[in-house]
Design a protein around this motif. Structure first.
Motif, PDB file in Angstrom:
ATOM      1  N   THR A  79      23.328  41.826  13.612  1.00 28.46           N
ATOM      2  CA  THR A  79      23.741  41.103  12.021  1.00 28.46           C
ATOM      3  C   THR A  79      24.665  39.586  13.691  1.00 28.46           C
ATOM      4  N   GLY A  80      24.137  38.385  12.151  1.00 25.51           N
ATOM      5  CA  GLY A  80      24.323  36.799  12.504  1.00 25.51           C
ATOM      6  C   GLY A  80      23.776  36.723  13.740  1.00 25.51           C
ATOM      7  N   SER A  81      22.435  36.749  14.444  1.00 24.42           N
ATOM      8  CA  SER A  81      22.174  36.573  16.384  1.00 24.42           C
ATOM      9  C   SER A  81      20.892  35.939  15.181  1.00 24.42           C
ATOM     10  N   ALA A  82      20.656  34.800  14.235  1.00 20.28           N
ATOM     11  CA  ALA A  82      19.561  34.284  14.035  1.00 20.28           C
ATOM     12  C   ALA A  82      19.758  34.071  12.657  1.00 20.28           C
ATOM     13  N   ALA A  83      19.355  32.453  12.582  1.00 21.57           N
ATOM     14  CA  ALA A  83      18.945  31.650  11.131  1.00 21.57           C
ATOM     15  C   ALA A  83      17.785  30.113  11.885  1.00 21.57           C
ATOM     16  N   ALA A  84      17.186  30.071   9.843  1.00 25.29           N
ATOM     17  CA  ALA A  84      16.272  29.558  10.479  1.00 25.29           C
ATOM     18  C   ALA A  84      16.964  28.172   9.687  1.00 25.29           C
ATOM     19  N   PHE A  85      15.977  27.296  10.643  1.00 25.06           N
ATOM     20  CA  PHE A  85      16.031  25.390  10.846  1.00 25.06           C
ATOM     21  C   PHE A  85      15.082  25.284   9.957  1.00 25.06           C
ATOM     22  N   CYS A  86      15.248  23.506   8.952  1.00 29.09           N
ATOM     23  CA  CYS A  86      14.029  23.097   8.737  1.00 29.09           C
ATOM     24  C   CYS A  86      13.329  22.050   9.940  1.00 29.09           C
ATOM     25  N   CYS A  87      12.976  21.649   9.778  1.00 29.77           N
ATOM     26  CA  CYS A  87      12.805  19.720  10.199  1.00 29.77           C
ATOM     27  C   CYS A  87      11.586  19.429  10.464  1.00 29.77           C
ATOM     28  N   ASP A  88      11.136  18.999  10.002  1.00 33.16           N
ATOM     29  CA  ASP A  88       9.257  17.924  10.345  1.00 33.16           C
ATOM     30  C   ASP A  88       9.951  17.232  12.249  1.00 33.16           C
ATOM     31  N   LEU A  89       9.159  17.819  12.923  1.00 34.97           N
ATOM     32  CA  LEU A  89       9.567  17.222  14.396  1.00 34.97           C
ATOM     33  C   LEU A  89       8.603  15.466  14.360  1.00 34.97           C
ATOM     34  N   LEU A  90       7.867  15.416  13.656  1.00 41.23           N
ATOM     35  CA  LEU A  90       7.005  13.719  14.010  1.00 41.23           C
ATOM     36  C   LEU A  90       8.046  12.705  13.272  1.00 41.23           C
ATOM     37  N   ASP A  91       9.294  13.291  13.304  1.00 41.87           N
ATOM     38  CA  ASP A  91      10.672  12.309  12.678  1.00 41.87           C
ATOM     39  C   ASP A  91      11.305  13.121  13.467  1.00 41.87           C
ATOM     40  N   VAL A  92      11.368  11.472  14.522  1.00 45.11           N
ATOM     41  CA  VAL A  92      11.549  12.082  15.805  1.00 45.11           C
ATOM     42  C   VAL A  92      13.533  12.108  15.540  1.00 45.11           C
ATOM     43  N   PRO A  93      13.895  11.100  14.663  1.00 50.08           N
ATOM     44  CA  PRO A  93      15.591  11.250  14.419  1.00 50.08           C
ATOM     45  C   PRO A  93      15.998  12.173  13.508  1.00 50.08           C
ATOM     46  N   ALA A  94      15.121  13.089  13.423  1.00 47.54           N
ATOM     47  CA  ALA A  94      15.639  14.662  12.240  1.00 47.54           C
ATOM     48  C   ALA A  94      15.654  15.271  14.269  1.00 47.54           C
ATOM     49  N   ILE A  95      15.372  15.523  15.270  1.00 44.87           N
ATOM     50  CA  ILE A  95      15.320  16.217  15.696  1.00 44.87           C
ATOM     51  C   ILE A  95      16.502  16.210  16.111  1.00 44.87           C
ATOM     52  N   SER A  96      17.406  15.253  16.453  1.00 51.01           N
ATOM     53  CA  SER A  96      18.629  15.429  16.400  1.00 51.01           C
ATOM     54  C   SER A  96      19.851  16.025  15.331  1.00 51.01           C
ATOM     55  N   THR A  97      19.010  15.823  14.463  1.00 45.63           N
ATOM     56  CA  THR A  97      19.919  16.339  13.478  1.00 45.63           C
ATOM     57  C   THR A  97      19.570  17.778  13.468  1.00 45.63           C
ATOM     58  N   LEU A  98      18.547  18.155  13.766  1.00 49.70           N
ATOM     59  CA  LEU A  98      18.257  19.727  13.770  1.00 49.70           C
ATOM     60  C   LEU A  98      19.402  20.417  14.789  1.00 49.70           C
TER      61      LEU A  98
END
Length: 108
Positions: A79-98
């Protein structure tokens, strides 16, 4: 002539000295962010690291249903050991948000 004696050897000496290693969870307390973790090789890596005790952050870009199914599977095991995160890795600034979102969710 004397008799020659040989000493048995092991292919993995550390396994012989640490039998508990096979049953321990060496990645307990660690968080793994797996990019492309929702499907194919990424999901296999996620399952293997999870089995080793790691908490899993499953990254996906467009495979939300696959990511959700994997997270449900992993959380059913621990329980509580995984979560999903959406991000377009081609959007470089979004990577730090991820990375910030994963850090906020799991505390590391």
């Amino acid at each position: 002539m004397g008799t020659k004696t040989t000493t048995p050897t092991t292919r993995n000496p550390s396994a012989a000295t640490t039998p508990a290693a096979a049953t321990s969870t060496p990645l307990e307390g660690q968080v793994a962010l797996i990019t492309g973790g929702a499907r194919r090789l990424g999901s296999a890596i996620a399952r293997r690291l999870h089995a080793g005790g790691a908490t899993i952050a499953v990254h996906y870009r467009s495979s939300a249903s696959d990511a959700d199914a994997l997270v449900t599977e992993l959380n059913a095991a621990r329980t509580g050991s995984a979560a999903a995160f959406c991000c377009d890795l081609l959007d470089v600034p979004a990577i730090s948000t991820l990375v910030a979102a994963v850090t906020q969710r799991f505390g590391r």
